[in-house]
Design a protein around this motif. Structure first.
Motif, PDB file in Angstrom:
ATOM      1  N   ALA A  34       0.828  -1.208   0.000  1.00  0.00           N
ATOM      2  CA  ALA A  34       0.000   0.000   0.000  1.00  0.00           C
ATOM      3  C   ALA A  34       0.867   1.265   0.000  1.00  0.00           C
ATOM      4  O   ALA A  34       0.614   2.191  -0.777  1.00  0.00           O
ATOM      5  CB  ALA A  34      -0.939  -0.012   1.200  1.00  0.00           C
ATOM      6  N   VAL A  35       1.912   1.301   0.833  1.00  0.00           N
ATOM      7  CA  VAL A  35       2.722   2.528   0.870  1.00  0.00           C
ATOM      8  C   VAL A  35       3.647   2.637  -0.342  1.00  0.00           C
ATOM      9  O   VAL A  35       3.963   3.740  -0.788  1.00  0.00           O
ATOM     10  CB  VAL A  35       3.548   2.678   2.184  1.00  0.00           C
ATOM     11  CG1 VAL A  35       2.624   2.857   3.361  1.00  0.00           C
ATOM     12  CG2 VAL A  35       4.506   1.539   2.396  1.00  0.00           C
ATOM     13  N   VAL A  36       4.053   1.494  -0.883  1.00  0.00           N
ATOM     14  CA  VAL A  36       4.884   1.539  -2.087  1.00  0.00           C
ATOM     15  C   VAL A  36       4.039   2.042  -3.267  1.00  0.00           C
ATOM     16  O   VAL A  36       4.502   2.827  -4.094  1.00  0.00           O
ATOM     17  CB  VAL A  36       5.507   0.158  -2.380  1.00  0.00           C
ATOM     18  CG1 VAL A  36       6.125   0.121  -3.774  1.00  0.00           C
ATOM     19  CG2 VAL A  36       6.562  -0.174  -1.330  1.00  0.00           C
ATOM     20  N   ASP A  37       2.771   1.636  -3.303  1.00  0.00           N
ATOM     21  CA  ASP A  37       1.877   2.125  -4.356  1.00  0.00           C
ATOM     22  C   ASP A  37       1.733   3.640  -4.301  1.00  0.00           C
ATOM     23  O   ASP A  37       1.648   4.299  -5.332  1.00  0.00           O
ATOM     24  CB  ASP A  37       0.490   1.474  -4.226  1.00  0.00           C
ATOM     25  CG  ASP A  37       0.501   0.025  -4.699  1.00  0.00           C
ATOM     26  OD1 ASP A  37       1.500  -0.367  -5.345  1.00  0.00           O
ATOM     27  OD2 ASP A  37      -0.457  -0.714  -4.410  1.00  0.00           O
TER      28      ASP A  37
ATOM     29  N   LYS B 159      13.618   6.607   3.158  1.00  0.00           N
ATOM     30  CA  LYS B 159      12.417   6.426   2.339  1.00  0.00           C
ATOM     31  C   LYS B 159      12.184   4.934   2.071  1.00  0.00           C
ATOM     32  O   LYS B 159      11.059   4.504   1.826  1.00  0.00           O
ATOM     33  CB  LYS B 159      12.555   7.178   1.014  1.00  0.00           C
ATOM     34  CG  LYS B 159      12.452   8.709   1.156  1.00  0.00           C
ATOM     35  CD  LYS B 159      12.619   9.385  -0.194  1.00  0.00           C
ATOM     36  CE  LYS B 159      12.223  10.851  -0.182  1.00  0.00           C
ATOM     37  NZ  LYS B 159      13.041  11.712   0.697  1.00  0.00           N
ATOM     38  N   LEU B 160      13.258   4.164   2.100  1.00  0.00           N
ATOM     39  CA  LEU B 160      13.161   2.736   1.785  1.00  0.00           C
ATOM     40  C   LEU B 160      12.891   1.860   3.001  1.00  0.00           C
ATOM     41  O   LEU B 160      12.099   0.918   2.943  1.00  0.00           O
ATOM     42  CB  LEU B 160      14.464   2.269   1.116  1.00  0.00           C
ATOM     43  CG  LEU B 160      14.724   2.781  -0.307  1.00  0.00           C
ATOM     44  CD1 LEU B 160      16.181   2.556  -0.694  1.00  0.00           C
ATOM     45  CD2 LEU B 160      13.804   2.076  -1.307  1.00  0.00           C
ATOM     46  N   LEU B 161      13.561   2.165   4.108  1.00  0.00           N
ATOM     47  CA  LEU B 161      13.546   1.238   5.246  1.00  0.00           C
ATOM     48  C   LEU B 161      12.177   1.044   5.910  1.00  0.00           C
ATOM     49  O   LEU B 161      11.681  -0.085   5.947  1.00  0.00           O
ATOM     50  CB  LEU B 161      14.626   1.624   6.272  1.00  0.00           C
ATOM     51  CG  LEU B 161      14.652   0.815   7.568  1.00  0.00           C
ATOM     52  CD1 LEU B 161      14.910  -0.664   7.294  1.00  0.00           C
ATOM     53  CD2 LEU B 161      15.712   1.341   8.528  1.00  0.00           C
ATOM     54  N   PRO B 162      11.528   2.095   6.436  1.00  0.00           N
ATOM     55  CA  PRO B 162      10.274   1.830   7.147  1.00  0.00           C
ATOM     56  C   PRO B 162       9.186   1.276   6.221  1.00  0.00           C
ATOM     57  O   PRO B 162       8.416   0.407   6.625  1.00  0.00           O
ATOM     58  CB  PRO B 162       9.849   3.202   7.685  1.00  0.00           C
ATOM     59  CG  PRO B 162      11.031   4.095   7.527  1.00  0.00           C
ATOM     60  CD  PRO B 162      11.867   3.522   6.439  1.00  0.00           C
ATOM     61  N   ARG B 163       9.172   1.740   4.989  1.00  0.00           N
ATOM     62  CA  ARG B 163       8.165   1.238   4.054  1.00  0.00           C
ATOM     63  C   ARG B 163       8.357  -0.255   3.803  1.00  0.00           C
ATOM     64  O   ARG B 163       7.398  -1.011   3.767  1.00  0.00           O
ATOM     65  CB  ARG B 163       8.233   2.006   2.726  1.00  0.00           C
ATOM     66  CG  ARG B 163       7.700   3.427   2.825  1.00  0.00           C
ATOM     67  CD  ARG B 163       7.750   4.150   1.479  1.00  0.00           C
ATOM     68  NE  ARG B 163       7.053   5.428   1.526  1.00  0.00           N
ATOM     69  CZ  ARG B 163       7.628   6.602   1.781  1.00  0.00           C
ATOM     70  NH1 ARG B 163       8.922   6.658   2.035  1.00  0.00           N
ATOM     71  NH2 ARG B 163       6.917   7.707   1.809  1.00  0.00           N
ATOM     72  N   SER B 164       9.607  -0.672   3.645  1.00  0.00           N
ATOM     73  CA  SER B 164       9.871  -2.084   3.374  1.00  0.00           C
ATOM     74  C   SER B 164       9.659  -2.943   4.612  1.00  0.00           C
ATOM     75  O   SER B 164       9.195  -4.072   4.528  1.00  0.00           O
ATOM     76  CB  SER B 164      11.318  -2.273   2.899  1.00  0.00           C
ATOM     77  OG  SER B 164      11.537  -1.562   1.707  1.00  0.00           O
TER      78      SER B 164
ATOM     79  N   LYS C 132       5.146   4.721   6.495  1.00  0.00           N
ATOM     80  CA  LYS C 132       5.842   5.745   5.721  1.00  0.00           C
ATOM     81  C   LYS C 132       7.060   6.210   6.510  1.00  0.00           C
ATOM     82  O   LYS C 132       8.095   6.573   5.947  1.00  0.00           O
ATOM     83  CB  LYS C 132       4.905   6.911   5.437  1.00  0.00           C
ATOM     84  CG  LYS C 132       3.821   6.499   4.448  1.00  0.00           C
ATOM     85  CD  LYS C 132       2.834   7.597   4.199  1.00  0.00           C
ATOM     86  CE  LYS C 132       1.729   7.075   3.287  1.00  0.00           C
ATOM     87  NZ  LYS C 132       0.593   8.002   3.211  1.00  0.00           N
ATOM     88  N   MET C 133       6.918   6.244   7.812  1.00  0.00           N
ATOM     89  CA  MET C 133       8.046   6.545   8.690  1.00  0.00           C
ATOM     90  C   MET C 133       7.733   5.833  10.004  1.00  0.00           C
ATOM     91  O   MET C 133       6.568   5.763  10.389  1.00  0.00           O
ATOM     92  CB  MET C 133       8.146   8.059   8.898  1.00  0.00           C
ATOM     93  CG  MET C 133       9.437   8.530   9.540  1.00  0.00           C
ATOM     94  SD  MET C 133      10.882   8.285   8.503  1.00  0.00           S
ATOM     95  CE  MET C 133      10.787   9.716   7.445  1.00  0.00           C
TER      96      MET C 133
END
Ligand code: SF4
Lengths: 213, 478
Positions: free
Chosen positions: B38-41, B256-261, B266-267
């Motif tokens: 969802a957040v990557v989208d 930007k990558l870590l929490p989303r993955s 988002k953070m």
């Protein structure tokens, strides 16, 4: 060879580098365009929306209605003791005075950590805010002690449009000389027990974010 | 888990996996994958891929210039009033922390979840020396009470039910604990609050170390990380040398990558940025700051140009979430602090083939991990290389036949089977990813893939690789 020399030598051997081999600056991050901001009002809306999704309570409060808003908060959260940043910004809003008038006992932000832990409410400003993620950034300075946003049960943060930044980059550039800052994104949470999201683990159990207009 | 293993038998471990493990694990992994998607989208695929590519380049650059950035980091931490120590191995790191603690008469330490300190078994060393150490991340606190290791990098107690946790709290804490996450959380909060206030040492790791300014970046959700690094007068951070990054532009990309993955956020709720000790008494925070830079096998990993990319890892845990093998067995089967594909790569290299040669085989090489990895680590390639090292040995290590090979797989079959498996895995990826995009997960796979993903296949990998392989081959020819 001591540990330091050995580790550095091992790194260099493994990488076939010599100690004075120059390092070209890395450009990869420059390819990522920073987010383009909308107008300040839309940005503030976005910030509030993101914080709301995370369980924070946000709102715009008129300057002459701060007292009413604080009164409601104090009641809702049963606030008996409070502490706040020593900044001119909060002073100007008269927060300390209003809280005293509401019968809340004020604790100095420089008090011992146990006294701070007994506070129900901590009031801070916001140095930078990032709408995309709903993140507040708070610096740590003599008039902005770290514990005010950490130990009290409830955290109230006052944010103004001048704090808004579309991307992390500019904020980092402005504070990189500081020794400490914190990103706060919603109230403290965990999903460690059966993945049930539980708000209020160790940090603030409730987060209020207000823009005074 | 405070003991460093001397031999990991993946096959035996898999046999000991309790039946509920895959169920709880999948519940967690599918949830994380759903929120992640969802957040990557929201970011959009094009930007996300650009971020991943930048993340990869940043981490690779950090790795291939590590000596430069480490010395820079050291200089900056010192300039900020911190003290930097270097530890070649686990023993040295423990010695450093122990001495610092003893010199200052430390009795109680509180800890933020840190994989590096798990890796070196720090808790055990401190406790043996009469210093109480309390894990303060809720999941870690629970597994510390239970006396087991983490079953997932991000949610370490994922294998326990609320009933089990309630029972544990009742037994170990002597309180009346109902099986309700909110109430259990409140019990832990009260319990730990007092510990935070009275601790004389806070121990942490770090997600990143920023060379440009000597800053540690610590990403957490519960607020315990802030407590541990703010309240005690002494803060010691034990961090692997691989965590260094050049500058703030890099941090911007990686955050930007870590929490989303990792958690689909988002953070994360709290991200702390710490450069040395407090600067003024008024602001609060620890008076003393020590950074222990840990090698413990990392420079050895760097010697191999292929497998060194293991060190790009930012410990997001998404490779666990998408891994069919991990989803079937959970974290404990991997026998060490790191599990899933990152465990198969990292534990093997940290502990050495003699101990962990089984682990690179604990994978179907389906490639899903590499597709999801936020810093684009070529995980299957690295595992393949490690398999070859296990069987043939190389300039870094002598061969050490893992249990799988002892069970009868000959070298020829092994190397023959790998490209085939790889191809099979690539086909699997189609099946795996399609339902993922709909936030579904493997149990819903269409046949014949479902047979492969349900309960059986992993033990089949471990127990009789060759027979399994022949069976599949025959089926394919039919
Ligand atoms: S290997 Fe990649 S996907 Fe796995 S934990 Fe590390 S960064 Fe995340």
């Amino acid at each position: 060879m001591n540990a330091r020399e050995q580790i550095l030598a091992d790194v260099q051997n493994a990488l076939h580098r010599t100690s004075d081999a120059p390092v070209a600056a890395i450009s990869a991050s420059a390819r990522i365009a920073p987010r383009t901001p909308d107008d300040a009002n839309a940005e503030m809306n976005m910030l509030f929306e993101e914080i709301g999704k995370l369980g924070g309570a946000t709102g715009r409060v008129k300057k002459n209605e701060i007292k009413a808003a604080l009164e409601k908060l104090v009641k809702e959260q049963e606030v008996k003791k409070a502490t706040l940043w020593n900044t001119g910004e909060l002073e100007e809003l008269g927060i300390a005075q209003i809280l005293t008038e509401l019968g809340v006992q004020l604790v100095s932000p420089l008090a011992d950590k146990r006294a701070m832990a007994e506070c129900d409410l901590g009031v801070t400003g916001v140095d930078y805010a990032f709408p995309e993620t709903g993140t507040l950034m708070l610096r740590a300075l003599p008039d902005k002690p770290r514990a005010v946003s950490l130990l009290p049960r409830v955290h109230l943060a006052i944010v103004s449009p001048s704090a808004l930044r579309a991307d992390l980059g500019p904020a980092f550039a402005e504070v990189r000389g500081d020794n400490y800052w914190i990103f706060i994104t919603g109230p403290s949470r965990t999903a460690d027990i059966e993945l049930t999201v539980t708000i209020g683990v160790h940090g603030a159990k409730a987060l209020y974010v207000w823009q005074v207009i | 888990m405070s003991q460093i293993p001397t031999h990991i038998n993946f096959r035996t471990n898999v046999k000991n996996v309790p039946p509920h493990m895959p169920v709880s694990v999948r519940k967690a992994t599918s949830k994380f994958l759903g929120t992640r998607q969802a957040v990557v989208d929201v970011v959009g695929d094009e930007r996300w891929q650009a971020l991943r590519q930048a993340g990869h380049e940043i981490r690779l650059h950090s790795l291939t210039h590590m000596d430069h950035y480490l010395t820079r980091l050291e200089e900056k931490v010192r300039a900020a009033g911190g003290i930097v120590h270097w530890a070649r191995d686990a023993a040295e790191a423990k010695q450093i922390v122990l001495e610092l603690a003893k010199e200052r008469g430390v009795k109680r330490a509180v800890k933020v979840k840190s994989m590096a300190t798990e890796e070196i078994g720090l808790n055990h060393a401190l406790q043996e020396n009469g210093i109480s150490v309390l894990e303060t991340d809720l999941g870690e606190f629970i597994i510390q009470l239970a006396g087991v290791g983490p079953s997932h990098i991000i949610v370490p107690a994922v294998h326990l039910t609320k009933e089990g946790i309630a029972e544990l709290f009742t037994q170990k804490l002597g309180v009346d604990a109902p099986p309700d996450p909110l109430k259990l959380c409140a019990i832990a909060r009260t319990r730990l609050r007092e510990e935070f206030l009275s601790a004389d040492l806070g121990i942490s790791g770090a997600n990143f170390m920023v060379a440009e300014t000597g800053t540690l970046v610590i990403v957490t959700n519960e607020g315990n990380g802030r407590m541990c690094t703010t309240l005690p007068p002494l803060h010691i951070a034990v961090v692997g040398i691989d965590k260094v990054v050049p500058d703030w532009e890099s941090v911007n990309v990686l955050l930007k990558l870590l929490p989303r993955s990792a958690t689909g956020q988002k953070m994360s709720a709290y991200t702390s940025f710490i450069t040395g000790p407090r600067r003024s008494n008024e602001e609060g925070g620890p008076k003393e700051f020590h950074l222990v830079l840990l090698d413990n096998g990392r420079t050895r990993i760097m010697k191999d140009e292929v497998t060194r990319e293991t060190l790009l890892c930012i410990r997001c845990g998404v490779c666990l979430n998408v891994c069919p093998v991990y989803n079937n067995v959970g974290g404990h089967a991997y026998g060490f602090a790191y599990s899933g594909p990152i465990g198969a790569m990292l534990s093997t290299q940290l502990l050495g083939m003699k101990t962990a040669a089984d682990l690179p085989f604990a994978s179907s090489l389906c490639g899903a991990c590499a597709e999801f990895c936020p810093v684009k680590i070529p995980i299957p390639e690295i595992l393949l290389r490690l398999r070859h090292r296990a069987v043939e040995g190389d300039q870094i290590e002598r061969a050490a036949a893992p249990a799988v090979i002892q069970a009868g797989v000959k070298l020829g079959t092994l190397s023959f089977s790998l490209p085939w498996l790889y191809e099979f895995g690539t086909q699997m990826l189609k099946y795996i990813q399609a339902p993922l995009r709909k936030n579904g997960w493997l149990p819903n796979l269409p046949p014949p893939a479902n047979r492969w993903t349900m309960a059986r296949p992993l033990p089949a990998f471990g127990a009789d690789f060759r027979a399994w392989f022949r069976k599949r081959k025959n089926e394919r020819q039919r």
